[in-house]
Design a protein around this motif. Structure first.
Motif, mmCIF file in Angstrom:
data_model
loop_
_atom_site.group_PDB
_atom_site.id
_atom_site.type_symbol
_atom_site.label_atom_id
_atom_site.label_comp_id
_atom_site.label_asym_id
_atom_site.label_seq_id
_atom_site.Cartn_x
_atom_site.Cartn_y
_atom_site.Cartn_z
ATOM 1 N N ARG A 128 73.608 -8.805 -18.677
ATOM 2 C CA ARG A 128 73.781 -10.106 -18.017
ATOM 3 C C ARG A 128 74.853 -10.029 -16.928
ATOM 4 N NH1 ARG A 128 73.543 -12.876 -23.491
ATOM 5 N NH2 ARG A 128 71.532 -13.975 -23.600
ATOM 6 N N LEU A 142 74.072 -11.083 -13.265
ATOM 7 C CA LEU A 142 74.804 -12.219 -12.693
ATOM 8 C C LEU A 142 75.594 -11.808 -11.461
ATOM 9 C CD1 LEU A 142 75.941 -13.886 -16.023
ATOM 10 C CD2 LEU A 142 74.744 -15.108 -14.187
ATOM 11 N N ALA A 197 79.091 -2.069 -6.763
ATOM 12 C CA ALA A 197 79.560 -2.393 -8.110
ATOM 13 C C ALA A 197 78.430 -2.222 -9.136
ATOM 14 C CB ALA A 197 80.097 -3.820 -8.153
ATOM 15 N N PRO A 201 84.605 -2.801 -12.186
ATOM 16 C CA PRO A 201 84.205 -2.344 -10.842
ATOM 17 C C PRO A 201 83.764 -3.482 -9.918
ATOM 18 C CG PRO A 201 83.132 -1.030 -12.556
ATOM 19 C CD PRO A 201 83.801 -2.174 -13.241
ATOM 20 N N GLN A 202 83.440 -4.653 -10.494
ATOM 21 C CA GLN A 202 83.044 -5.764 -9.640
ATOM 22 C C GLN A 202 84.245 -6.325 -8.872
ATOM 23 O OE1 GLN A 202 80.645 -8.677 -11.773
ATOM 24 N NE2 GLN A 202 79.245 -7.114 -12.560
ATOM 25 N N LEU A 259 86.417 -8.641 -9.605
ATOM 26 C CA LEU A 259 86.518 -10.102 -9.673
ATOM 27 C C LEU A 259 87.144 -10.492 -11.007
ATOM 28 C CD1 LEU A 259 82.853 -10.888 -8.490
ATOM 29 C CD2 LEU A 259 84.909 -11.254 -7.121
ATOM 30 N N VAL A 300 84.176 -3.679 -25.737
ATOM 31 C CA VAL A 300 83.305 -4.000 -24.598
ATOM 32 C C VAL A 300 84.075 -4.773 -23.520
ATOM 33 C CG1 VAL A 300 82.424 -6.143 -25.665
ATOM 34 C CG2 VAL A 300 81.039 -4.938 -23.959
ATOM 35 N N HIS A 301 83.833 -4.391 -22.263
ATOM 36 C CA HIS A 301 84.431 -5.065 -21.108
ATOM 37 C C HIS A 301 83.330 -5.919 -20.478
ATOM 38 C CE1 HIS A 301 87.447 -2.104 -21.756
ATOM 39 N NE2 HIS A 301 88.080 -2.313 -20.624
ATOM 40 N N ILE A 302 83.528 -7.225 -20.459
ATOM 41 C CA ILE A 302 82.487 -8.106 -19.923
ATOM 42 C C ILE A 302 82.992 -8.847 -18.705
ATOM 43 C CG2 ILE A 302 80.782 -9.880 -20.481
ATOM 44 C CD1 ILE A 302 81.495 -9.425 -23.432
ATOM 45 N N SER A 303 82.339 -8.624 -17.582
ATOM 46 C CA SER A 303 82.637 -9.387 -16.379
ATOM 47 C C SER A 303 81.621 -10.510 -16.255
ATOM 48 C CB SER A 303 82.599 -8.478 -15.149
ATOM 49 O OG SER A 303 81.357 -7.837 -15.070
ATOM 50 N N GLN A 304 81.832 -11.373 -15.299
ATOM 51 C CA GLN A 304 80.962 -12.532 -15.036
ATOM 52 C C GLN A 304 81.127 -13.613 -16.113
ATOM 53 O OE1 GLN A 304 79.136 -13.350 -12.366
ATOM 54 N NE2 GLN A 304 79.684 -11.468 -11.288
ATOM 55 N N LEU A 317 79.606 -16.344 -16.927
ATOM 56 C CA LEU A 317 78.485 -16.820 -17.742
ATOM 57 C C LEU A 317 78.020 -15.762 -18.742
ATOM 58 C CD1 LEU A 317 76.299 -19.025 -15.366
ATOM 59 C CD2 LEU A 317 78.299 -19.612 -16.707
ATOM 60 N N ALA A 318 78.173 -14.494 -18.398
ATOM 61 C CA ALA A 318 77.876 -13.436 -19.376
ATOM 62 C C ALA A 318 78.869 -13.517 -20.532
ATOM 63 C CB ALA A 318 77.929 -12.066 -18.711
ATOM 64 N N GLU A 344 77.862 -16.501 -22.787
ATOM 65 C CA GLU A 344 76.707 -16.147 -23.626
ATOM 66 C C GLU A 344 77.148 -15.232 -24.782
ATOM 67 O OE1 GLU A 344 73.504 -17.166 -23.304
ATOM 68 O OE2 GLU A 344 73.540 -18.120 -21.330
ATOM 69 N N TYR A 345 78.005 -14.266 -24.455
ATOM 70 C CA TYR A 345 78.509 -13.331 -25.472
ATOM 71 C C TYR A 345 79.275 -14.092 -26.559
ATOM 72 C CZ TYR A 345 81.254 -9.500 -27.526
ATOM 73 O OH TYR A 345 81.849 -8.615 -28.401
ATOM 74 N N GLU A 366 77.033 -15.823 -28.877
ATOM 75 C CA GLU A 366 76.282 -14.947 -29.775
ATOM 76 C C GLU A 366 77.163 -14.379 -30.892
ATOM 77 O OE1 GLU A 366 72.933 -13.469 -26.486
ATOM 78 O OE2 GLU A 366 74.509 -12.072 -27.086
#
Lengths: 216, 216
Positions: free
Chosen positions: A99, A103, A146, B51-52, B54, B66-70, B72-73, B76-77, B80
Protein backbone atom coordinates in the motif's frame (compact mmCIF):
# COMPACT_ATOMS: atom_id res chain seq x y z
CA UNK A 1 -23.48 -5.96 -12.39
CA UNK A 2 -20.41 -3.78 -12.13
CA UNK A 3 -20.28 -0.51 -14.06
CA UNK A 4 -17.06 1.44 -14.46
CA UNK A 5 -17.11 5.09 -15.47
CA UNK A 6 -13.79 5.45 -17.15
CA UNK A 7 -11.62 7.40 -19.57
CA UNK A 8 -9.21 5.42 -21.70
CA UNK A 9 -6.18 7.55 -20.88
CA UNK A 10 -6.86 8.12 -17.19
CA UNK A 11 -4.19 6.37 -15.12
CA UNK A 12 -6.58 5.99 -12.24
CA UNK A 13 -9.24 4.31 -14.39
CA UNK A 14 -6.54 2.08 -15.91
CA UNK A 15 -5.67 0.84 -12.39
CA UNK A 16 -9.24 -0.28 -11.84
CA UNK A 17 -9.50 -1.99 -15.22
CA UNK A 18 -6.39 -4.01 -14.34
CA UNK A 19 -7.81 -4.96 -10.94
CA UNK A 20 -11.16 -6.04 -12.42
CA UNK A 21 -9.37 -8.13 -15.04
CA UNK A 22 -7.02 -9.72 -12.48
CA UNK A 23 -10.09 -10.86 -10.57
CA UNK A 24 -11.83 -12.03 -13.73
CA UNK A 25 -14.82 -9.78 -13.07
CA UNK A 26 -17.09 -8.80 -15.96
CA UNK A 27 -17.99 -5.12 -16.08
CA UNK A 28 -19.76 -2.61 -18.24
CA UNK A 29 -17.74 0.45 -19.18
CA UNK A 30 -19.22 3.94 -19.53
CA UNK A 31 -16.84 6.46 -21.07
CA UNK A 32 -16.47 9.93 -19.54
CA UNK A 33 -14.45 12.11 -21.86
CA UNK A 34 -12.12 14.30 -19.79
CA UNK A 35 -11.53 16.85 -22.55
CA UNK A 36 -14.58 16.92 -24.87
CA UNK A 37 -17.47 19.27 -23.98
CA UNK A 38 -15.18 21.08 -21.54
CA UNK A 39 -14.74 17.81 -19.67
CA UNK A 40 -17.73 15.50 -19.28
CA UNK A 41 -16.67 14.85 -15.67
CA UNK A 42 -17.91 18.37 -14.86
CA UNK A 43 -21.37 17.78 -16.37
CA UNK A 44 -24.23 17.85 -13.88
CA UNK A 45 -25.38 14.32 -14.70
CA UNK A 46 -21.93 12.95 -13.89
CA UNK A 47 -21.52 15.10 -10.77
CA UNK A 48 -24.81 13.68 -9.53
CA UNK A 49 -23.15 10.25 -9.63
CA UNK A 50 -19.75 11.41 -8.39
CA UNK A 51 -19.52 14.83 -6.73
CA UNK A 52 -15.71 14.57 -6.85
CA UNK A 53 -15.96 15.09 -10.62
CA UNK A 54 -13.18 12.62 -11.40
CA UNK A 55 -12.87 9.21 -12.99
CA UNK A 56 -12.99 6.37 -12.19
CA UNK A 57 -16.29 5.61 -10.52
CA UNK A 58 -17.47 2.06 -9.87
CA UNK A 59 -21.13 1.23 -9.33
CA UNK A 60 -21.89 -2.19 -7.87
CA UNK A 61 -25.58 -3.05 -8.26
CA UNK A 62 -25.21 -6.20 -6.16
CA UNK A 63 -23.52 -4.18 -3.42
CA UNK A 64 -26.67 -2.15 -2.83
CA UNK A 65 -25.87 0.13 -5.77
CA UNK A 66 -22.90 1.64 -3.97
CA UNK A 67 -21.07 4.34 -5.95
CA UNK A 68 -17.34 4.25 -5.24
CA UNK A 69 -14.96 6.96 -6.38
CA UNK A 70 -11.18 6.96 -5.98
CA UNK A 71 -9.30 4.12 -7.63
CA UNK A 72 -7.65 2.82 -4.45
CA UNK A 73 -10.96 2.75 -2.58
CA UNK A 74 -12.28 0.67 -5.49
CA UNK A 75 -9.30 -1.72 -5.32
CA UNK A 76 -9.81 -2.20 -1.57
CA UNK A 77 -13.54 -2.79 -2.10
CA UNK A 78 -12.95 -5.35 -4.83
CA UNK A 79 -10.48 -7.19 -2.59
CA UNK A 80 -12.99 -7.28 0.26
CA UNK A 81 -16.04 -8.32 -1.77
CA UNK A 82 -14.34 -10.59 -4.34
CA UNK A 83 -11.40 -11.88 -2.28
CA UNK A 84 -10.13 -14.53 -4.72
CA UNK A 85 -7.67 -14.02 -6.32
CA UNK A 86 -6.40 -11.45 -3.83
CA UNK A 87 -4.83 -8.15 -4.88
CA UNK A 88 -3.03 -7.64 -1.57
CA UNK A 89 -0.68 -9.97 0.34
CA UNK A 90 -2.05 -11.72 3.45
CA UNK A 91 0.15 -10.42 6.27
CA UNK A 92 -0.24 -6.83 7.56
CA UNK A 93 3.45 -5.84 7.22
CA UNK A 94 3.48 -6.99 3.57
CA UNK A 95 0.12 -5.37 2.91
CA UNK A 96 1.51 -2.14 4.35
CA UNK A 97 4.59 -2.20 2.13
CA UNK A 98 2.47 -2.70 -0.99
CA UNK A 99 0.00 0.00 0.00
CA UNK A 100 2.83 2.44 0.82
CA UNK A 101 4.33 2.05 -2.65
CA UNK A 102 0.95 2.26 -4.37
CA UNK A 103 0.01 5.33 -2.33
CA UNK A 104 3.30 6.98 -3.17
CA UNK A 105 2.29 6.72 -6.83
CA UNK A 106 -1.35 7.60 -6.20
CA UNK A 107 -0.74 10.52 -3.80
CA UNK A 108 2.69 11.91 -4.51
CA UNK A 109 3.25 11.35 -8.23
CA UNK A 110 0.03 11.07 -10.20
CA UNK A 111 -2.06 13.94 -8.71
CA UNK A 112 0.68 16.43 -9.52
CA UNK A 113 0.77 15.37 -13.12
CA UNK A 114 -2.78 14.67 -14.11
CA UNK A 115 -4.71 16.56 -16.73
CA UNK A 116 -6.44 19.09 -14.51
CA UNK A 117 -3.17 20.16 -12.87
CA UNK A 118 -1.30 20.50 -16.16
CA UNK A 119 -4.23 22.52 -17.49
CA UNK A 120 -4.02 24.85 -14.47
CA UNK A 121 -0.28 25.33 -14.95
CA UNK A 122 -0.72 26.34 -18.59
CA UNK A 123 -4.01 28.17 -18.29
CA UNK A 124 -4.05 29.96 -14.94
CA UNK A 125 -0.33 30.28 -14.28
CA UNK A 126 0.81 30.79 -17.88
CA UNK A 127 3.57 28.19 -17.51
CA UNK A 128 5.18 27.45 -20.88
CA UNK A 129 5.50 23.94 -22.30
CA UNK A 130 9.15 23.55 -21.36
CA UNK A 131 8.59 24.44 -17.70
CA UNK A 132 5.45 22.30 -17.62
CA UNK A 133 7.42 19.36 -18.92
CA UNK A 134 10.14 19.99 -16.32
CA UNK A 135 7.44 20.00 -13.62
CA UNK A 136 6.10 16.69 -14.89
CA UNK A 137 9.53 15.07 -15.02
CA UNK A 138 10.54 16.42 -11.61
CA UNK A 139 7.66 14.69 -9.79
CA UNK A 140 7.65 11.51 -11.80
CA UNK A 141 11.40 10.92 -11.51
CA UNK A 142 11.38 11.74 -7.83
CA UNK A 143 8.52 9.32 -7.25
CA UNK A 144 9.70 6.48 -9.47
CA UNK A 145 13.19 6.56 -7.93
CA UNK A 146 11.64 5.94 -4.51
CA UNK A 147 9.43 3.14 -5.86
CA UNK A 148 12.47 1.57 -7.55
CA UNK A 149 14.21 1.44 -4.16
CA UNK A 150 11.06 0.15 -2.49
CA UNK A 151 10.85 -2.79 -4.93
CA UNK A 152 14.15 -4.17 -3.60
CA UNK A 153 12.24 -6.10 -0.90
CA UNK A 154 10.56 -8.24 -3.56
CA UNK A 155 13.88 -9.65 -4.76
CA UNK A 156 12.89 -9.63 -8.42
CA UNK A 157 9.49 -11.20 -7.85
CA UNK A 158 6.07 -9.69 -8.28
CA UNK A 159 4.23 -8.21 -5.30
CA UNK A 160 2.36 -11.50 -4.73
CA UNK A 161 5.33 -13.70 -5.59
CA UNK A 162 4.37 -15.19 -8.93
CA UNK A 163 1.34 -12.95 -9.35
CA UNK A 164 0.76 -9.23 -9.78
CA UNK A 165 -1.86 -7.36 -7.74
CA UNK A 166 -2.54 -4.02 -6.10
CA UNK A 167 0.97 -2.68 -6.57
CA UNK A 168 1.25 -3.56 -10.24
CA UNK A 169 -2.24 -2.19 -10.91
CA UNK A 170 -0.90 1.20 -9.78
CA UNK A 171 2.58 0.96 -11.22
CA UNK A 172 1.89 -0.04 -14.83
CA UNK A 173 -0.45 2.91 -15.55
CA UNK A 174 2.10 5.30 -14.04
CA UNK A 175 4.81 3.96 -16.37
CA UNK A 176 2.45 4.29 -19.33
CA UNK A 177 1.82 7.89 -18.32
CA UNK A 178 5.55 8.59 -17.91
CA UNK A 179 6.23 7.35 -21.43
CA UNK A 180 3.60 9.70 -22.83
CA UNK A 181 5.71 12.51 -21.44
CA UNK A 182 8.92 11.03 -22.86
CA UNK A 183 10.36 10.23 -19.45
CA UNK A 184 13.46 8.06 -19.75
CA UNK A 185 12.81 5.00 -17.59
CA UNK A 186 16.20 3.31 -17.94
CA UNK A 187 17.21 4.31 -14.41
CA UNK A 188 14.51 2.02 -13.00
CA UNK A 189 15.40 -1.56 -13.95
CA UNK A 190 13.18 -3.14 -11.29
CA UNK A 191 10.18 -1.19 -12.52
CA UNK A 192 10.88 -2.16 -16.12
CA UNK A 193 11.28 -5.81 -15.18
CA UNK A 194 8.02 -5.80 -13.25
CA UNK A 195 6.30 -4.06 -16.15
CA UNK A 196 7.58 -6.57 -18.71
CA UNK A 197 6.17 -9.48 -16.72
CA UNK A 198 2.81 -7.78 -16.36
CA UNK A 199 2.58 -6.89 -20.03
CA UNK A 200 2.69 -10.61 -20.83
CA UNK A 201 -0.61 -11.09 -19.06
CA UNK A 202 -4.04 -10.72 -20.64
CA UNK A 203 -5.38 -8.85 -17.61
CA UNK A 204 -2.96 -6.03 -18.37
CA UNK A 205 -3.19 -6.22 -22.15
CA UNK A 206 -6.97 -5.89 -22.04
CA UNK A 207 -6.80 -2.97 -19.63
CA UNK A 208 -4.45 -0.94 -21.82
CA UNK A 209 -5.69 2.50 -22.86
CA UNK A 210 -5.42 1.85 -26.60
CA UNK A 211 -7.82 -1.08 -26.60
CA UNK A 212 -10.62 0.63 -24.67
CA UNK A 213 -13.89 1.34 -26.48
CA UNK A 214 -13.40 5.11 -26.13
CA UNK A 215 -9.75 5.16 -27.30
CA UNK A 216 -9.05 7.66 -30.03
CA UNK B 1 7.20 -0.24 20.54
CA UNK B 2 5.80 2.10 17.89
CA UNK B 3 7.97 4.96 16.62
CA UNK B 4 6.52 7.77 14.53
CA UNK B 5 8.78 10.00 12.47
CA UNK B 6 6.77 13.16 12.31
CA UNK B 7 6.75 16.91 11.77
CA UNK B 8 4.34 18.94 13.87
CA UNK B 9 2.81 20.83 10.95
CA UNK B 10 2.63 17.97 8.45
CA UNK B 11 -1.02 17.13 7.73
CA UNK B 12 -0.09 13.56 6.90
CA UNK B 13 1.75 13.04 10.22
CA UNK B 14 -1.18 14.68 12.05
CA UNK B 15 -3.50 12.03 10.54
CA UNK B 16 -1.39 9.26 12.03
CA UNK B 17 -1.16 10.91 15.46
CA UNK B 18 -4.96 11.07 15.55
CA UNK B 19 -5.26 7.41 14.55
CA UNK B 20 -2.74 6.27 17.18
CA UNK B 21 -4.57 8.29 19.84
CA UNK B 22 -7.99 6.99 18.80
CA UNK B 23 -6.65 3.48 19.31
CA UNK B 24 -5.01 4.42 22.60
CA UNK B 25 -1.60 3.26 21.35
CA UNK B 26 1.53 4.60 23.02
CA UNK B 27 4.25 5.73 20.63
CA UNK B 28 7.59 7.45 20.61
CA UNK B 29 7.84 10.48 18.36
CA UNK B 30 10.98 11.40 16.41
CA UNK B 31 10.83 14.86 14.83
CA UNK B 32 11.94 15.35 11.22
CA UNK B 33 12.12 19.06 10.48
CA UNK B 34 10.85 19.67 6.94
CA UNK B 35 12.50 23.08 6.57
CA UNK B 36 15.61 23.21 8.80
CA UNK B 37 18.93 21.98 7.32
CA UNK B 38 17.39 22.16 3.83
CA UNK B 39 14.77 19.65 4.99
CA UNK B 40 15.84 16.81 7.28
CA UNK B 41 13.64 14.44 5.25
CA UNK B 42 16.28 14.66 2.50
CA UNK B 43 19.17 13.68 4.81
CA UNK B 44 20.81 10.36 4.02
CA UNK B 45 20.08 8.88 7.46
CA UNK B 46 16.36 9.55 7.01
CA UNK B 47 16.32 8.35 3.40
CA UNK B 48 17.88 5.09 4.60
CA UNK B 49 14.74 4.62 6.73
CA UNK B 50 12.27 5.99 4.19
CA UNK B 51 13.43 6.30 0.56
CA UNK B 52 10.29 8.30 -0.21
CA UNK B 53 11.79 11.18 1.79
CA UNK B 54 8.48 12.20 3.31
CA UNK B 55 6.85 12.12 6.72
CA UNK B 56 5.23 10.29 8.38
CA UNK B 57 7.03 7.00 8.82
CA UNK B 58 5.91 4.41 11.36
CA UNK B 59 8.25 1.73 12.67
CA UNK B 60 6.65 -1.18 14.51
CA UNK B 61 9.25 -3.20 16.41
CA UNK B 62 6.70 -5.88 17.33
CA UNK B 63 5.65 -6.15 13.68
CA UNK B 64 9.11 -7.41 12.72
CA UNK B 65 10.49 -3.87 12.63
CA UNK B 66 8.41 -3.00 9.57
CA UNK B 67 8.92 0.56 8.27
CA UNK B 68 5.69 1.97 6.87
CA UNK B 69 5.53 5.19 4.92
CA UNK B 70 2.38 6.90 3.62
CA UNK B 71 -0.18 7.94 6.20
CA UNK B 72 -3.06 5.93 4.76
CA UNK B 73 -0.96 2.76 4.60
CA UNK B 74 -0.21 3.34 8.28
CA UNK B 75 -3.91 3.81 9.12
CA UNK B 76 -4.78 0.56 7.30
CA UNK B 77 -1.96 -1.27 9.10
CA UNK B 78 -3.06 0.00 12.51
CA UNK B 79 -6.62 -1.11 11.81
CA UNK B 80 -5.44 -4.59 10.83
CA UNK B 81 -2.98 -5.13 13.69
CA UNK B 82 -4.84 -3.28 16.46
CA UNK B 83 -8.44 -3.76 15.35
CA UNK B 84 -10.20 -2.41 18.45
CA UNK B 85 -11.43 0.31 18.37
CA UNK B 86 -11.80 0.21 14.59
CA UNK B 87 -11.03 3.18 12.37
CA UNK B 88 -13.12 1.90 9.46
CA UNK B 89 -16.76 0.75 9.36
CA UNK B 90 -17.46 -3.00 9.13
CA UNK B 91 -19.30 -3.39 5.82
CA UNK B 92 -17.44 -3.05 2.49
CA UNK B 93 -19.77 -0.43 0.94
CA UNK B 94 -19.42 1.82 4.01
CA UNK B 95 -15.67 1.20 4.15
CA UNK B 96 -15.48 2.20 0.50
CA UNK B 97 -17.36 5.45 1.05
CA UNK B 98 -15.07 6.42 3.92
CA UNK B 99 -11.93 5.52 2.00
CA UNK B 100 -13.12 7.42 -1.08
CA UNK B 101 -13.58 10.62 0.92
CA UNK B 102 -10.28 10.18 2.76
CA UNK B 103 -8.48 9.46 -0.50
CA UNK B 104 -10.00 12.50 -2.13
CA UNK B 105 -8.32 14.57 0.59
CA UNK B 106 -5.11 12.54 0.57
CA UNK B 107 -4.71 12.29 -3.23
CA UNK B 108 -6.53 15.22 -4.77
CA UNK B 109 -6.24 18.03 -2.23
CA UNK B 110 -3.27 17.68 0.07
CA UNK B 111 -0.49 16.65 -2.39
CA UNK B 112 -1.14 19.74 -4.48
CA UNK B 113 -0.78 22.02 -1.52
CA UNK B 114 1.98 20.58 0.59
CA UNK B 115 5.25 22.28 1.33
CA UNK B 116 7.37 20.76 -1.44
CA UNK B 117 4.86 21.73 -4.13
CA UNK B 118 4.43 25.29 -2.88
CA UNK B 119 8.24 25.57 -2.75
CA UNK B 120 8.47 24.39 -6.38
CA UNK B 121 5.85 26.93 -7.49
CA UNK B 122 7.76 29.82 -5.88
CA UNK B 123 11.28 28.61 -6.51
CA UNK B 124 11.31 26.84 -9.88
CA UNK B 125 8.33 28.46 -11.55
CA UNK B 126 8.67 31.94 -10.03
CA UNK B 127 5.00 32.07 -9.12
CA UNK B 128 4.23 35.10 -6.93
CA UNK B 129 2.52 34.85 -3.55
CA UNK B 130 -0.87 35.94 -4.85
CA UNK B 131 -0.96 33.30 -7.59
CA UNK B 132 0.39 30.69 -5.20
CA UNK B 133 -2.40 31.49 -2.77
CA UNK B 134 -4.95 31.27 -5.57
CA UNK B 135 -3.53 27.84 -6.50
CA UNK B 136 -3.86 26.69 -2.89
CA UNK B 137 -7.43 27.92 -2.56
CA UNK B 138 -8.47 26.50 -5.93
CA UNK B 139 -7.59 22.92 -4.98
CA UNK B 140 -8.70 23.08 -1.39
CA UNK B 141 -12.11 24.60 -2.16
CA UNK B 142 -12.67 22.21 -5.02
CA UNK B 143 -11.82 19.26 -2.78
CA UNK B 144 -13.66 20.34 0.34
CA UNK B 145 -16.84 21.09 -1.62
CA UNK B 146 -16.86 17.48 -2.83
CA UNK B 147 -16.21 16.14 0.67
CA UNK B 148 -19.01 18.35 2.02
CA UNK B 149 -21.42 16.71 -0.44
CA UNK B 150 -20.03 13.28 0.37
CA UNK B 151 -20.75 13.74 4.08
CA UNK B 152 -24.48 13.93 3.38
CA UNK B 153 -24.72 10.14 3.68
CA UNK B 154 -23.78 10.33 7.37
CA UNK B 155 -26.87 12.39 8.23
CA UNK B 156 -25.03 14.57 10.73
CA UNK B 157 -23.31 11.69 12.49
CA UNK B 158 -19.63 10.83 12.58
CA UNK B 159 -18.20 8.26 10.17
CA UNK B 160 -18.60 5.49 12.77
CA UNK B 161 -21.90 6.77 14.10
CA UNK B 162 -21.01 8.13 17.52
CA UNK B 163 -17.27 7.76 16.96
CA UNK B 164 -14.72 9.30 14.62
CA UNK B 165 -12.20 7.18 12.72
CA UNK B 166 -10.32 7.01 9.42
CA UNK B 167 -12.30 9.79 7.75
CA UNK B 168 -11.98 12.28 10.58
CA UNK B 169 -8.26 11.49 10.94
CA UNK B 170 -7.87 12.77 7.37
CA UNK B 171 -10.38 15.58 7.46
CA UNK B 172 -9.37 17.47 10.61
CA UNK B 173 -5.72 17.99 9.52
CA UNK B 174 -6.93 19.23 6.12
CA UNK B 175 -9.15 21.82 7.78
CA UNK B 176 -6.26 22.90 10.02
CA UNK B 177 -4.13 23.31 6.91
CA UNK B 178 -6.86 25.26 5.10
CA UNK B 179 -7.10 27.72 8.01
CA UNK B 180 -3.35 28.35 7.86
CA UNK B 181 -3.94 29.59 4.32
CA UNK B 182 -6.89 31.73 5.39
CA UNK B 183 -9.44 29.64 3.51
CA UNK B 184 -12.98 30.61 4.44
CA UNK B 185 -14.69 27.40 5.55
CA UNK B 186 -18.20 28.75 6.08
CA UNK B 187 -19.47 27.09 2.89
CA UNK B 188 -18.90 23.65 4.49
CA UNK B 189 -21.24 23.35 7.47
CA UNK B 190 -21.04 19.55 7.61
CA UNK B 191 -17.25 19.68 7.75
CA UNK B 192 -17.33 22.30 10.48
CA UNK B 193 -19.85 20.30 12.50
CA UNK B 194 -17.75 17.15 12.20
CA UNK B 195 -14.66 19.11 13.17
CA UNK B 196 -16.32 20.64 16.25
CA UNK B 197 -17.27 17.21 17.57
CA UNK B 198 -13.78 15.88 17.02
CA UNK B 199 -12.11 18.83 18.69
CA UNK B 200 -13.96 17.95 21.89
CA UNK B 201 -12.04 14.70 22.09
CA UNK B 202 -8.66 14.19 23.73
CA UNK B 203 -7.43 12.02 20.84
CA UNK B 204 -7.66 15.03 18.55
CA UNK B 205 -6.53 17.63 21.08
CA UNK B 206 -3.36 15.68 21.83
CA UNK B 207 -2.61 15.20 18.12
CA UNK B 208 -2.82 18.92 17.33
CA UNK B 209 0.30 20.45 15.76
CA UNK B 210 0.76 23.08 18.46
CA UNK B 211 1.13 20.59 21.30
CA UNK B 212 3.74 18.39 19.62
CA UNK B 213 7.24 18.29 21.11
CA UNK B 214 8.75 19.86 17.97
CA UNK B 215 6.18 22.66 17.63
CA UNK B 216 7.71 26.11 17.29
Amino acid sequence: MLTLYSYWRSSAAYRVRIALNLKGLAYRQVPVHLVKDGGQQHASDYLALNPQGLVPLLVDEEGGGVHISQSLAILEYLDEVFPVPALLPVEPPQRALVRALALHIACDVHPLNNLRVLQYLSGELGVDDEAKNAWYLHWVRNGLAAVEQGLAVFGGRLSLGQRPGYLEACLIPQLYNARRFACDLSAYPRLLDMEARCQDLEAFQQAAPEVQPDAQ
